[in-house]
Design a protein around this motif. Structure first.
Motif, PDB file in Angstrom:
ATOM      1  N   TYR A 219       0.682  -1.186  -0.032  1.00  0.00           N
ATOM      2  CA  TYR A 219      -0.068   0.028   0.018  1.00  0.00           C
ATOM      3  C   TYR A 219       0.810   1.476   0.070  1.00  0.00           C
ATOM      4  O   TYR A 219       1.797   1.267   0.588  1.00  0.00           O
ATOM      5  CB  TYR A 219      -0.842   0.069   0.995  1.00  0.00           C
ATOM      6  CG  TYR A 219      -2.148  -0.844   1.021  1.00  0.00           C
ATOM      7  CD1 TYR A 219      -3.226  -0.310   0.083  1.00  0.00           C
ATOM      8  CD2 TYR A 219      -2.282  -2.063   1.521  1.00  0.00           C
ATOM      9  CE1 TYR A 219      -4.398  -1.365   0.113  1.00  0.00           C
ATOM     10  CE2 TYR A 219      -3.223  -2.941   1.350  1.00  0.00           C
ATOM     11  CZ  TYR A 219      -4.445  -2.575   0.665  1.00  0.00           C
ATOM     12  OH  TYR A 219      -5.518  -3.242   0.536  1.00  0.00           O
ATOM     13  N   ARG A 228      -4.885   6.161  -1.118  1.00  0.00           N
ATOM     14  CA  ARG A 228      -4.060   5.076  -0.671  1.00  0.00           C
ATOM     15  C   ARG A 228      -4.468   3.869  -1.484  1.00  0.00           C
ATOM     16  O   ARG A 228      -5.679   3.456  -1.215  1.00  0.00           O
ATOM     17  CB  ARG A 228      -4.013   5.159   0.705  1.00  0.00           C
ATOM     18  CG  ARG A 228      -3.228   3.987   1.283  1.00  0.00           C
ATOM     19  CD  ARG A 228      -3.113   3.868   2.857  1.00  0.00           C
ATOM     20  NE  ARG A 228      -2.152   3.150   3.400  1.00  0.00           N
ATOM     21  CZ  ARG A 228      -2.697   1.789   3.854  1.00  0.00           C
ATOM     22  NH1 ARG A 228      -3.717   1.385   3.641  1.00  0.00           N
ATOM     23  NH2 ARG A 228      -1.817   0.867   4.322  1.00  0.00           N
ATOM     24  N   LEU A 230      -3.281  -0.425  -3.167  1.00  0.00           N
ATOM     25  CA  LEU A 230      -2.284  -1.324  -3.101  1.00  0.00           C
ATOM     26  C   LEU A 230      -1.504  -1.292  -4.454  1.00  0.00           C
ATOM     27  O   LEU A 230      -2.309  -1.264  -5.623  1.00  0.00           O
ATOM     28  CB  LEU A 230      -3.301  -2.735  -3.036  1.00  0.00           C
ATOM     29  CG  LEU A 230      -2.139  -3.939  -3.231  1.00  0.00           C
ATOM     30  CD1 LEU A 230      -1.236  -4.145  -1.999  1.00  0.00           C
ATOM     31  CD2 LEU A 230      -3.107  -5.208  -3.301  1.00  0.00           C
TER      32      LEU A 230
END
Length: 343
Positions: A219, A228, A230
């Motif tokens: 992340y 934010r 992955l």
């Protein structure tokens, strides 16, 4: 311009095309397909599309055998071992087994004078797994059959192998598992996991080993969207036009272009393992083509959603993206902060 019957047929065809597009190429259609597949107990092809819109970059790869507990892989550890990839994969798969399913492995270990604790130890485990596999090799030379004998036991495997041979089938794990008695589902899953992990441990690197990494797996704050998300691979700092090599033998599953990944290549290496190479300037292979390990398959670039020339390299096991650095037991590229990245 058109007669009424012709115009009606054209309108009908366009309407069908629009419905098909919505069904296969929109998040709403993918959600409906996933729900329908879940209700009917079938597999769904909606996952990669939903992953695309979620920004996870998922891809479709063969899963583990039916009935195996392989929805999640065993925890990966940082292995610094000289054991071969199959031994490392076997060690990790064994660690993921429930205690009650470890009896066949413990029995073989006892015959070789290995302490059960060694099979779970990160320092001694891969070497112990290598010794177990070598002990089974004379009777079970095929890799998949050997893993079957290790996790399910030699007796059920001998019986299953005789049945498969009599039927004229290939001695694969999938065929053997069909002839095992009930209660060995965990063994099937562990053997399949070992094969997938072994394949991953045996992969090469798509660019020179010393190439710096600008953004690792995990992340992070998205460099373009500012949220934010992955990061499902690693970003390798290479100049535009650099050679991108296949990390193992496989078949090209995808060679196309989209707005996020740019010119993207996905190679299926079998056993539930795929690799992806994104943001290339040029693709040198086509879908369906078989490629050899180390073959030149693309040239790196800056296409798609990218902030600078680089290669986004991604590894997936059973459709789940994993950190490719967790499988780099020989050497690790150096980190490099503050350089080009992508989603």
């Amino acid at each position: 311009m058109f007669s009424r019957p012709t115009r009606g047929l054209l309108d009908f065809s366009l309407a069908v095309l629009c419905l098909w597009t919505a069904w296969h190429h929109t998040p709403a259609g993918a959600l409906v397909r996933r729900g329908t597949a879940w209700a009917l107990g079938r597999s769904s092809t909606a996952r990669p599309l939903l992953s695309y819109y979620e920004g996870t970059g998922g891809s479709v790869v063969p899963g583990f055998p039916p009935g195996s507990p392989a929805g999640s892989l065993p925890p990966l550890v940082s292995l610094v071992s000289r054991a071969p990839p199959l031994a490392q994969g076997t060690f990790l798969a064994f660690k993921g087994l429930p205690a009650e399913a470890r009896a066949p492995v413990h029995a073989l270990a006892g015959e070789l004078g290995l302490a059960p604790a060694a099979l779970l130890d990160e320092a001694r485990g891969p070497e112990a797994a290598r010794r177990l596999l070598e002990a089974l090799a004379p009777e079970f030379p095929e890799e998949e059959v050997r893993l079957a004998a290790l996790f399910a036991g030699p007796i059920p495997t001998r019986y299953a192998l005789a049945r498969v041979t009599a039927e004229g089938g290939a001695p694969s794990l999938e065929h053997l598992a069909r002839h095992w008695p009930s209660g060995l589902e965990a063994a099937t899953g562990a053997a399949a996991q070992a094969l997938a992990l072994a394949t991953a441990f045996g992969l090469a690197w798509p660019v020179p080993e010393h190439t710096p990494i600008s953004s690792p797996f995990g992340y992070r704050l998205h460099p373009v969207l500012g949220t934010r998300k992955l990061h499902t691979g690693v970003d390798l700092v290479v100049r535009e036009g650099s050679e991108v090599l296949a990390v193992a033998e496989g078949r090209v599953r995808r060679a196309s272009e989209d707005a996020v990944n740019g010119r993207v290549l996905i190679i299926d290496h079998g056993r539930g393992v795929t690799t992806a190479y994104c943001h290339n300037s040029e693709l040198l292979v086509r879908p369906g083509e078989r490629v050899a390990r180390g073959a030149l398959v693309a040239r790196s670039g800056n296409t798609g959603r990218s902030t600078g020339p680089h290669l986004h390299y991604q590894l997936a096991l059973s459709s789940q993206p994993v950190d490719p650095l967790r499988f780099r037991t020989r050497s690790r590229p150096p980190p490099l902060a503050g350089t080009a990245g992508e989603p």
